[in-house]
Scaffold this active site. Structure first.
Site, PDB file in Angstrom:
ATOM      1  N   ALA A   1       0.248  -1.276  -0.165  1.00 51.15           N
ATOM      2  CA  ALA A   1      -0.050  -0.139   0.549  1.00 51.15           C
ATOM      3  C   ALA A   1       0.946   1.271  -0.006  1.00 51.15           C
ATOM      4  O   ALA A   1       2.206   0.908   0.623  1.00 51.15           O
ATOM      5  CB  ALA A   1      -1.195  -0.219   1.395  1.00 51.15           C
TER       6      ALA A   1
ATOM      7  N   GLY B   1       0.552  -5.145   0.851  1.00 48.99           N
ATOM      8  CA  GLY B   1      -0.975  -4.967  -0.267  1.00 48.99           C
ATOM      9  C   GLY B   1      -0.593  -5.449  -1.373  1.00 48.99           C
ATOM     10  O   GLY B   1      -1.302  -6.494  -2.044  1.00 48.99           O
TER      11      GLY B   1
ATOM     12  N   GLU C   1      -0.874  -9.378  -0.868  1.00 51.46           N
ATOM     13  CA  GLU C   1      -2.543  -9.347  -0.405  1.00 51.46           C
ATOM     14  C   GLU C   1      -3.219  -8.976  -2.341  1.00 51.46           C
ATOM     15  O   GLU C   1      -4.241 -10.031  -1.735  1.00 51.46           O
ATOM     16  CB  GLU C   1      -2.745  -8.421   0.555  1.00 51.46           C
ATOM     17  CG  GLU C   1      -2.655  -8.533   1.246  1.00 51.46           C
ATOM     18  CD  GLU C   1      -3.196  -7.438   3.076  1.00 51.46           C
ATOM     19  OE1 GLU C   1      -2.736  -6.290   2.917  1.00 51.46           O
ATOM     20  OE2 GLU C   1      -3.249  -7.961   3.717  1.00 51.46           O
TER      21      GLU C   1
ATOM     22  N   GLU D   1       4.166  -5.886   7.159  1.00 51.35           N
ATOM     23  CA  GLU D   1       3.869  -4.690   7.728  1.00 51.35           C
ATOM     24  C   GLU D   1       3.961  -4.996   9.456  1.00 51.35           C
ATOM     25  O   GLU D   1       3.921  -2.876   9.704  1.00 51.35           O
ATOM     26  CB  GLU D   1       2.278  -4.380   7.813  1.00 51.35           C
ATOM     27  CG  GLU D   1       1.285  -4.874   6.229  1.00 51.35           C
ATOM     28  CD  GLU D   1       1.770  -6.136   4.908  1.00 51.35           C
ATOM     29  OE1 GLU D   1       2.320  -7.027   5.823  1.00 51.35           O
ATOM     30  OE2 GLU D   1       0.726  -5.351   4.386  1.00 51.35           O
TER      31      GLU D   1
HETATM   32  N1  3HC Z   1       4.644   3.312  -0.173  1.00 47.05           N
HETATM   33  C1  3HC Z   1       4.852   4.523  -0.722  1.00 47.05           C
HETATM   34  N2  3HC Z   1       6.893   5.048  -1.070  1.00 47.05           N
HETATM   35  C2  3HC Z   1       7.276   3.771  -0.682  1.00 47.05           C
HETATM   36  C3  3HC Z   1       6.879   2.098  -1.197  1.00 47.05           C
HETATM   37  C4  3HC Z   1       5.790   1.928   0.182  1.00 47.05           C
HETATM   38  N3  3HC Z   1       5.316   0.867   0.777  1.00 47.05           N
HETATM   39  N4  3HC Z   1       7.899   1.539  -0.377  1.00 47.05           N
HETATM   40  C5  3HC Z   1       9.171   2.018  -0.786  1.00 47.05           C
HETATM   41  N5  3HC Z   1       8.112   3.423  -1.345  1.00 47.05           N
HETATM   42  C6  3HC Z   1       9.368   4.314  -1.746  1.00 47.05           C
HETATM   43  C7  3HC Z   1      10.745   4.835  -0.772  1.00 47.05           C
HETATM   44  O1  3HC Z   1      10.520   5.781   0.000  1.00 47.05           O
HETATM   45  C8  3HC Z   1      11.501   5.514  -1.965  1.00 47.05           C
HETATM   46  O2  3HC Z   1      11.451   7.057  -1.999  1.00 47.05           O
HETATM   47  P1  3HC Z   1      12.459   7.621  -1.989  1.00 47.05           P
HETATM   48  O3  3HC Z   1      12.958   7.638  -3.822  1.00 47.05           O
HETATM   49  O4  3HC Z   1      11.805   9.142  -2.480  1.00 47.05           O
HETATM   50  O5  3HC Z   1      13.490   7.378  -1.343  1.00 47.05           O
HETATM   51  C9  3HC Z   1      11.642   4.568  -3.188  1.00 47.05           C
HETATM   52  O6  3HC Z   1      10.180   4.003  -2.981  1.00 47.05           O
HETATM   53  C10 3HC Z   1      12.688   3.284  -3.197  1.00 47.05           C
HETATM   54  O7  3HC Z   1      12.411   2.353  -1.776  1.00 47.05           O
HETATM   55  P2  3HC Z   1      13.303   1.318  -1.755  1.00 47.05           P
HETATM   56  O8  3HC Z   1      14.550   2.336  -1.751  1.00 47.05           O
HETATM   57  O9  3HC Z   1      13.201   0.718  -0.169  1.00 47.05           O
HETATM   58  O10 3HC Z   1      13.674   0.690  -2.889  1.00 47.05           O
HETATM   59  P3  3HC Z   1      14.478  -0.726  -3.097  1.00 47.05           P
HETATM   60  O11 3HC Z   1      14.708  -0.752  -3.851  1.00 47.05           O
HETATM   61  O12 3HC Z   1      15.925  -1.260  -2.162  1.00 47.05           O
HETATM   62  O13 3HC Z   1      13.319  -1.851  -2.359  1.00 47.05           O
HETATM   63  C11 3HC Z   1      11.524  -2.550  -1.920  1.00 47.05           C
HETATM   64  C12 3HC Z   1      11.654  -1.850  -2.714  1.00 47.05           C
HETATM   65  C13 3HC Z   1      11.733  -3.488  -1.697  1.00 47.05           C
HETATM   66  C14 3HC Z   1       9.616  -2.786  -2.444  1.00 47.05           C
HETATM   67  C15 3HC Z   1      11.171  -1.999  -0.039  1.00 47.05           C
HETATM   68  O14 3HC Z   1      10.865  -0.226  -0.899  1.00 47.05           O
HETATM   69  C16 3HC Z   1      10.295  -2.069   0.607  1.00 47.05           C
HETATM   70  O15 3HC Z   1      10.796  -2.512   0.889  1.00 47.05           O
HETATM   71  N6  3HC Z   1       8.901  -1.317   0.651  1.00 47.05           N
HETATM   72  C17 3HC Z   1       8.283  -1.081   1.423  1.00 47.05           C
HETATM   73  C18 3HC Z   1       6.874  -2.727   1.236  1.00 47.05           C
HETATM   74  C19 3HC Z   1       6.032  -2.062   2.771  1.00 47.05           C
HETATM   75  O16 3HC Z   1       6.700  -1.989   4.166  1.00 47.05           O
HETATM   76  N7  3HC Z   1       5.207  -2.915   2.510  1.00 47.05           N
HETATM   77  C20 3HC Z   1       4.254  -2.865   2.813  1.00 47.05           C
HETATM   78  C21 3HC Z   1       3.057  -1.292   3.226  1.00 47.05           C
HETATM   79  S1  3HC Z   1       2.162  -1.333   4.390  1.00 47.05           S
HETATM   80  C22 3HC Z   1       0.558  -2.111   3.205  1.00 47.05           C
HETATM   81  O17 3HC Z   1       0.816  -2.253   2.142  1.00 47.05           O
HETATM   82  C23 3HC Z   1      -0.686  -2.367   3.948  1.00 47.05           C
HETATM   83  C24 3HC Z   1      -1.640  -2.822   3.467  1.00 47.05           C
HETATM   84  O18 3HC Z   1      -1.664  -4.207   4.289  1.00 47.05           O
HETATM   85  C25 3HC Z   1      -3.689  -2.340   3.497  1.00 47.05           C
END
Ligand code: 3HC
Length: 655
Positions: free
Chosen positions: A68, A107, A110, A130
């Site tokens: 998400a 997400g 999911e 998460e």
């Molecule tokens: N939402 C918004 N921005 C995000 C994001 C997300 N889920 N994931 C990454 N970004 C952004 C980062 O802030 C970064 O922004 P910047 O360039 O402005 O600094 C950019 O994307 C690149 O991120 P990374 O440097 O981390 O890129 P990598 O290529 O190293 O890694 C990734 C990619 C493995 C996808 C890593 O970004 C990651 O682990 N992201 C988060 C994953 C996560 O926690 N997802 C769960 C979200 S909560 C959710 O989904 C709730 C649901 O259950 C309803």
């Protein structure tokens, strides 16, 4: 193939009767409001359109969906909501196949779990991380994952936020196949053979009785690692629900929990940490500076620190040349490095082939001349200015003119070390934390004359080592130890003012630190700080408040755990109050005629937090730290500050 567009981020093309829908929301295809509305429109189109027999869902670039959109958290929810999009996928009369081309996280997984089939590229990684953001999956992850993997494996993945490879996902039953060839072509073929309706899983999960022990173990492992955070235990509770309630009841409870946690302080703090980590290592002015290519790293000194750094460099894929003073000591260094690799094998972090590969890239020698092969040399010798400057002068005449020299010092002035060479612009500080092969934090010290490409190289190196680089300017103790000194000073003032070490430790541990300051001092040993205080005695401002208790402990031979006595006594290794220490504290108070007062745990935490924040503000105003969030990351990753509180600078702003 004719191209269709459903929103700014969602496009599609019909191929062989299958609508291939692509999510293109750089950088990670996070599910924003535009993605959600585009997906809804694409699903509606597919349902209505007779020419569409099924759907393949995939991501543009290297990610499937990174989750998400975290940037939308903390703002009002904008429809369509993700659970509604997901339920539309699941109830689609036409089969939906997820073609997981890269990371499918949160997400993103999911969405894939609601599809009728999942195919993954070999490089894909899947997970529900998460809890690392202080929340639980909010769009079905806690209910749909266990229906594929069983309860225990789902608890392990969700409550720990563990991310798995495509191969492991196949083994666990999360994906139906890992493709060897062209992912989209295989997904299209798969969609043509899939019957959507037969693949819906809506009832509760039947748990075989023999699974109970594994479930209990997964749950207790997760709560042990949770360090007081709420999300992991909520994740366990929700996953267990899958065995007792229907899918729709489980989803409703999951969503309620997700929304409550999403609005919590813990989640706000962990979101701050997430974005802080992405900002760290970004230096204004370095955006267009290319790091140099590093293949071989020289490490001078293979003691405790040097061997840890060597393992880190080997893990990063570098060739390593360790240098010691004699063949005999070099052999000891090699043994130390091998032992660390063996430990990694025993704990399952490394396999036998990985160990062999690393040892094949390692040389440990007494021949300093071999450093001519190194692109970057890290010194990890005794932390003494004369020793380090002499070494750098010597290295100057051996290493190649373009090689980078890095000093691993915690307190010495790297500008002085740099000035001893003919190449101060090629000198940088790399302050590793011990054990260097485990600790993620790496302070990259930008010395007065460090060239921009040298700094960029040090940051790139840190990332390749899997470290979290935080750039610090030159100051005594850099960012971390300077704040830690302020914290230590304030803790000692409070003892003099009336709090006991155990009251202070208990307050900090209740706040979320794994150990309070006095327990940490005892663990690290009191003698190094004592020696430093003695060195500084001549230049200390006599008007500055000075607490003598730690000196008295050292004079009495109480150097901490290693001598069985420090701020505490350790009979049988157990931390225990010692009346002798209480007497020393009372004597020190009496000498200054201090009438001891009592402190509440809240007062203790506030005073220590303020001391850290004041020092942090000073570091920012002196330009030593670039941003407050860097300070937070240093304290979280190097000094045990609870991540769930977001670091001292963040926490102070929330009070
Ligand atoms: N939402 C918004 N921005 C995000 C994001 C997300 N889920 N994931 C990454 N970004 C952004 C980062 O802030 C970064 O922004 P910047 O360039 O402005 O600094 C950019 O994307 C690149 O991120 P990374 O440097 O981390 O890129 P990598 O290529 O190293 O890694 C990734 C990619 C493995 C996808 C890593 O970004 C990651 O682990 N992201 C988060 C994953 C996560 O926690 N997802 C769960 C979200 S909560 C959710 O989904 C709730 C649901 O259950 C309803």
């Amino acid at each position: 193939m004719s191209a269709l567009r459903f929103s700014d981020t969602i496009s599609a093309a019909l191929a062989d009767g299958i609508l291939v829908v692509t999510i293109d929301n750089a950088p990670v295809n996070a599910i924003s409001a535009d993605v959600r509305s585009g997906l809804m429109a694409a699903l509606e189109h597919a349902e209505k359109e007779g020419a569409v027999a099924g759907i393949v869902l995939t991501g543009a670039g290297n990610n499937f969906i990174g989750g998400a959109d975290i940037k939308e958290f903390g703002k009002p929810l904008v429809p369509p909501h993700l659970p509604d999009v997901i339920s539309r996928i699941e109830s689609s009369p036409k089969p939906v196949v997820a073609a997981i081309n890269g990371a499918a996280l949160g997400g993103g997984l999911e969405v894939a779990l609601a599809c009728h089939r999942r195919l993954a590229a070999p490089t894909a990684k899947l997970g529900l991380p998460e809890v690392k953001l202080g929340i639980v999956p909010g769009a079905g992850g806690t209910q749909r994952l266990p229906r594929l993997t069983g309860i225990a494996a789902a608890i392990d993945m969700i409550a720990n936020g563990r991310i798995v490879s495509a191969a492991e996902a196949l083994k666990l039953g999360i994906v139906d196949g890992v493709t060897k060839g062209e992912l989209i072509a295989e997904a299209i073929a798969d969609a043509k053979m899939t019957n959507a309706v037969s693949l819906r899983r809506t009832g509760s999960l039947t748990v075989p009785p023999e699974a109970t022990d594994a479930i209990d173990k997964a749950a207790s492992d997760a709560s042990r690692k949770a360090r007081g955070q709420r999300a992991p235990s909520e994740a366990v509770r929700l996953v267990r629900l899958a065995a007792t309630v229907s899918l729709s009841e489980g989803l409703a409870e999951e969503r309620r929990t997700f929304i409550a946690l999403r609005d919590s302080e813990e989640a706000a703090a962990l979101r701050h940490v997430f974005f802080a980590e992405r900002a760290a290592g970004k230096v204004e002015g370095l955006e267009t500076v290319a790091p140099r290519k590093i293949e071989t790293i020289g490490i001078v000194g293979t003691g405790l620190m040097g061997s840890g750094i060597a393992v880190s460099a080997l893990n990063g894929g570098y060739r390593v040349i360790g240098v010691e003073q004699s063949a005999e000591v070099a052999e000891k260094g090699r043994e130390r490095i091998t032992a660390l690799l063996d430990k990694a094998v025993q704990s399952g972090r490394l396999d036998a082939a990985g160990r062999e590969d690393r040892l094949g890239r390692l040389t440990v020698t007494a021949d300093m001349q071999q450093l001519v092969q190194a692109d970057l040399i890290i010194e990890a010798v005794f932390d003494d200015l004369t020793v380090k400057t002499e070494l750098f002068q010597c290295l100057d005449s051996i290493v190649r003119a373009e090689a980078i020299l890095a000093t691993n010092t915690s307190y010495l002035d790297p500008d002085v070390v740099a000035a001893a060479t003919q190449r101060p612009e090629r000198v940088v500080g790399l302050h590793f934390f011990s054990p260097a092969n485990i600790m993620r934090l790496l302070e990259v010290v930008n010395c007065k004359q460090t060239a921009p490409d040298v700094l960029a190289t040090a940051i790139a190196l840190a990332k390749r080592l899997g470290k979290l680089p935080i750039v610090s300017g030159v100051t005594e103790g850099f960012i971390g130890n300077r704040i830690f000194s302020a914290y230590r000073r304030e803790a000692e003032y409070m003892v003099e003012d009336g709090a006991s070490p155990q009251e202070i430790d208990a307050a900090l541990e209740a706040y979320g630190f794994p150990m309070g300051p006095f327990a940490v001092f005892d663990m690290a040993g009191l003698e190094i700080a004592w020696a430093r205080r003695k060195r500084q005695a001549a230049t200390r401002d006599p008007a500055e408040r000075y607490v003598v208790i730690a000196d008295r402990l050292c004079e009495a031979g109480r150097f901490g755990q290693k001598t069985g006595r420090g701020w505490y006594a350790y009979p049988d290794g157990k931390r225990t109050d010692d009346p002798e220490v209480t007497a020393m504290i009372e004597a020190a108070r009496a000498e200054k005629a201090i009438v001891p007062k009592s402190f509440t745990p809240e007062e203790i935490v506030s005073r220590l937090l303020k001391a850290m924040v004041d020092e942090g503000e000073a570091l920012l105003s002196e330009g030593i730290a670039a941003r407050a969030s860097d300070i937070d990351l240093v304290m979280i990753n190097g000094y045990g500050f609870p991540a769930s509180k977001g670091g001292p600078m963040f926490a102070a702003g929330r009070r």
